[in-house]
Design a protein around this motif. Sequence first.
Motif, PDB file in Angstrom:
ATOM      1  N   GLY A 415       0.930  -1.120   0.083  1.00  0.00           N
ATOM      2  CA  GLY A 415       0.004   0.143   0.028  1.00  0.00           C
ATOM      3  C   GLY A 415       0.759   1.068  -0.077  1.00  0.00           C
ATOM      4  N   ALA A 416       1.834   1.394   0.792  1.00  0.00           N
ATOM      5  CA  ALA A 416       2.941   2.561   0.918  1.00  0.00           C
ATOM      6  C   ALA A 416       3.289   2.658  -0.654  1.00  0.00           C
ATOM      7  N   ALA A 417       3.846   1.608  -0.877  1.00  0.00           N
ATOM      8  CA  ALA A 417       4.533   1.651  -2.485  1.00  0.00           C
ATOM      9  C   ALA A 417       3.623   2.098  -3.396  1.00  0.00           C
ATOM     10  N   ILE A 418       2.635   1.735  -3.483  1.00  0.00           N
ATOM     11  CA  ILE A 418       1.453   2.143  -4.354  1.00  0.00           C
ATOM     12  C   ILE A 418       1.306   3.731  -4.457  1.00  0.00           C
ATOM     13  N   MET A 419       0.792   4.137  -3.241  1.00  0.00           N
ATOM     14  CA  MET A 419       0.545   5.301  -3.015  1.00  0.00           C
ATOM     15  C   MET A 419       1.731   6.366  -3.238  1.00  0.00           C
ATOM     16  N   SER A 420       3.031   5.934  -2.702  1.00  0.00           N
ATOM     17  CA  SER A 420       4.449   6.708  -3.058  1.00  0.00           C
ATOM     18  C   SER A 420       4.422   7.003  -4.494  1.00  0.00           C
ATOM     19  N   VAL A 421       4.335   5.684  -5.276  1.00  0.00           N
ATOM     20  CA  VAL A 421       4.693   5.827  -6.718  1.00  0.00           C
ATOM     21  C   VAL A 421       3.745   6.786  -7.385  1.00  0.00           C
ATOM     22  N   ILE A 422       2.436   6.420  -7.264  1.00  0.00           N
ATOM     23  CA  ILE A 422       1.404   7.442  -7.587  1.00  0.00           C
ATOM     24  C   ILE A 422       1.848   8.898  -7.636  1.00  0.00           C
ATOM     25  N   LEU A 423       1.968   9.170  -6.300  1.00  0.00           N
ATOM     26  CA  LEU A 423       2.104  10.726  -5.699  1.00  0.00           C
ATOM     27  C   LEU A 423       3.545  11.302  -6.533  1.00  0.00           C
ATOM     28  N   THR A 424       4.374  10.511  -6.553  1.00  0.00           N
ATOM     29  CA  THR A 424       5.813  10.669  -7.183  1.00  0.00           C
ATOM     30  C   THR A 424       5.525  10.915  -8.876  1.00  0.00           C
ATOM     31  N   SER A 425       4.791  10.193  -9.226  1.00  0.00           N
ATOM     32  CA  SER A 425       4.570  10.340 -10.633  1.00  0.00           C
ATOM     33  C   SER A 425       3.916  11.546 -11.150  1.00  0.00           C
ATOM     34  N   GLN A 426       2.875  11.887 -10.015  1.00  0.00           N
ATOM     35  CA  GLN A 426       2.075  13.008 -10.308  1.00  0.00           C
ATOM     36  C   GLN A 426       2.732  14.247 -10.397  1.00  0.00           C
ATOM     37  N   LEU A 427       3.805  14.130  -9.266  1.00  0.00           N
ATOM     38  CA  LEU A 427       4.520  15.411  -8.849  1.00  0.00           C
ATOM     39  C   LEU A 427       5.658  15.590 -10.128  1.00  0.00           C
ATOM     40  N   ASN A 428       5.995  14.701 -10.623  1.00  0.00           N
ATOM     41  CA  ASN A 428       7.070  14.568 -11.840  1.00  0.00           C
ATOM     42  C   ASN A 428       6.500  15.343 -12.926  1.00  0.00           C
ATOM     43  N   GLY A 429       5.348  15.450 -13.126  1.00  0.00           N
ATOM     44  CA  GLY A 429       4.570  15.962 -14.065  1.00  0.00           C
ATOM     45  C   GLY A 429       4.633  17.501 -14.181  1.00  0.00           C
ATOM     46  N   SER A 430       4.917  18.004 -13.111  1.00  0.00           N
ATOM     47  CA  SER A 430       5.231  19.647 -12.966  1.00  0.00           C
ATOM     48  C   SER A 430       6.001  20.173 -13.635  1.00  0.00           C
ATOM     49  N   GLN A 431       5.826  21.505 -14.354  1.00  0.00           N
ATOM     50  CA  GLN A 431       6.666  22.238 -15.214  1.00  0.00           C
ATOM     51  C   GLN A 431       7.986  22.246 -14.785  1.00  0.00           C
ATOM     52  N   ALA A 432       9.041  22.252 -15.385  1.00  0.00           N
ATOM     53  CA  ALA A 432      10.332  22.619 -14.751  1.00  0.00           C
ATOM     54  C   ALA A 432      10.438  24.253 -14.879  1.00  0.00           C
ATOM     55  N   ILE A 433      11.386  24.839 -14.160  1.00  0.00           N
ATOM     56  CA  ILE A 433      11.703  26.067 -13.964  1.00  0.00           C
ATOM     57  C   ILE A 433      12.867  26.321 -14.951  1.00  0.00           C
ATOM     58  N   PRO A 434      12.800  27.051 -15.999  1.00  0.00           N
ATOM     59  CA  PRO A 434      13.974  27.374 -16.892  1.00  0.00           C
ATOM     60  C   PRO A 434      15.104  27.957 -16.119  1.00  0.00           C
ATOM     61  N   GLY A 435      16.264  27.496 -16.207  1.00  0.00           N
ATOM     62  CA  GLY A 435      17.590  27.870 -15.643  1.00  0.00           C
ATOM     63  C   GLY A 435      18.004  27.723 -14.259  1.00  0.00           C
ATOM     64  N   LEU A 436      17.074  26.811 -13.609  1.00  0.00           N
ATOM     65  CA  LEU A 436      16.940  26.392 -12.209  1.00  0.00           C
ATOM     66  C   LEU A 436      17.235  25.170 -11.960  1.00  0.00           C
ATOM     67  N   THR A 437      18.532  24.611 -11.448  1.00  0.00           N
ATOM     68  CA  THR A 437      18.684  23.164 -11.356  1.00  0.00           C
ATOM     69  C   THR A 437      19.187  22.831  -9.893  1.00  0.00           C
ATOM     70  N   ASP A 438      19.263  21.609  -9.513  1.00  0.00           N
ATOM     71  CA  ASP A 438      19.524  21.154  -8.070  1.00  0.00           C
ATOM     72  C   ASP A 438      21.024  21.198  -8.201  1.00  0.00           C
ATOM     73  N   PRO A 439      21.602  21.661  -7.172  1.00  0.00           N
ATOM     74  CA  PRO A 439      23.156  21.643  -7.120  1.00  0.00           C
ATOM     75  C   PRO A 439      23.635  20.278  -6.959  1.00  0.00           C
ATOM     76  N   ARG A 440      22.757  19.341  -6.221  1.00  0.00           N
ATOM     77  CA  ARG A 440      23.305  18.305  -5.828  1.00  0.00           C
ATOM     78  C   ARG A 440      23.341  17.149  -6.956  1.00  0.00           C
ATOM     79  N   ASP A 441      22.524  17.191  -7.993  1.00  0.00           N
ATOM     80  CA  ASP A 441      22.710  16.350  -8.926  1.00  0.00           C
ATOM     81  C   ASP A 441      22.353  16.952 -10.503  1.00  0.00           C
ATOM     82  N   GLY A 442      22.305  18.078 -10.490  1.00  0.00           N
ATOM     83  CA  GLY A 442      22.219  18.853 -11.610  1.00  0.00           C
ATOM     84  C   GLY A 442      20.947  18.946 -12.579  1.00  0.00           C
TER      85      GLY A 442
END
Length: 525
Positions: A415-442
């Motif tokens: 149950g935890a895995a199903i809900m986490s995967v669904i939420l993560t996939s939903q959040l990954n659909g958000s629009q990227a901000i041009p020119g702004l990157t995460d310094p840890r992984d780029g």
Amino acid sequence: MTSQAAAAPDKLDATVLKIAGVVVLGAIMSILDITVVSVALPTFQTEFDATYAQVAWTMTGYTLALATVIPLSGWAADRFGTKRLYMLAILLFTLGSVLCATADSIGQLIAYRVLQGLGGGMLMPLGMTIMTRAAGPARIGRLMAVLGIPMLLGPIGGPILGGWLIDAASWHWIFLINLPIGAVALVYAYFALPKDSNEPSQSFDFVGMLMLSPGLALFLYGVSSLPETGTISAPRVWATMLVGALLVIGFVFYSFKPRHPLLDLRLFRNRNLTVATVSLFVFIIAFMGAGLLFPSYFLQVRGESTLHAGLLMAPQGIGAMLTMPIAGTLADRIPVGRTVPFAMALIAAGFLTFTQVGTDTSYWLLCGSLFVMGLGMGGTMMPIMTSALRTLTSHDTARGSTLVNILQQIGSSVGAAIMSVILTSQLNGSQAIPGLTDPRDGEPITEAGAAIAVQHGAQLPIDQSTFERGLAFVADSFATTFWVGFVLVLCTFIPIAFLPRRREVSHLLDDVPGAKAAPAPTMIH
């Protein structure tokens, strides 16, 4: 214990309540520890300079240890006695807790968490066995309701306790707090639990152990890796899940051959046990999976602190505390098939509110919905467990409670895995901000990711409109995920429709010498 169980007075006497106190102490340690550690993961990242994937193994390692040792509990209880084994489980858990507090690397912490899980995995099935045998058939419902309190309050009290200990002291104390509790529980168990009776020695099913324990561990490892990889196509996910599933399936076919298998699947010939465990499995997947996301909504969308998020979850625990004693009494008098559907309806009604969450949903509405869900929770989980174990003989309760606990563990992880995967996939659909990157992984930072970071005090170069769009996207992602959870909750009504609607005949004392026969069933119209 035999004479007490045989007499089966209507009320819980002092001796039985003392036994219940021991089991509740063990359950509090085991269940609280899971949720307390969950709020400390960001602290572990900072303290050990580790990635989230690395610190998440402090949770996964504990879960895998539980899955490995739970199948052994039924055989070990029959072979060595429940009192000796329960005290050993408390000792292992407490020792593991102290060692966790001494860890100076993430690798050491994970290793000590595995040791802790070996003890914690035996506490719940053994506790259920001890309480079922102590109560007798007439009082199982009320006594199981006592055990249900820490099971329902753990996910609520854990974040509150963990947040307070980390803020007021240090992360070490989320483990050190188990030392005094464990010491008290060990002494308490020595004096309160009845002396183990000598059982005939049974052969140990080594072949079954080599299939079932590694199979469960590999399967749950793959399931636990889903949120991190984000896809089932990753070899780390599908390969381990496939190998684990094949080992478990192989065990299922094999388990009917030996006289004393590691896990006695013949118990599923008992219709009540089968229907109750299926109902519990579906319920755990539906509610526990989505339930883990309730505090995440308060943290990520509303920007609350860990302590405040835990406090906002408190109404659910209050609701459960109100109905659980009532449900326990009713479970001893009225067939659970006549009460559990009404409790599930309360859960569904409260859950529906969370499918409509936004960035400014009223806290009064949300807390009220959690309270209603708590009322339903108090009348659902433990009555189903009571139905599962009531019609087993005293000898079978250890193996029956082992079955129930394994299915709980698998259902919770899935149950935890199903809900986490669904939420993560939903959040990954958000629009990227041009020119702004995460310094840890780029990697590019999305509007949703930036909004969550700003909510927690990060300084990012984004304007107010970008922040508001990102936050609204996060809220919509939670709402979509809660819709999936709501549908799963509705699916739970299918198996619970088959729960017994007539009074079950208890066989708990059938194999206890000198015990009185179970009373004739009473028809309720």
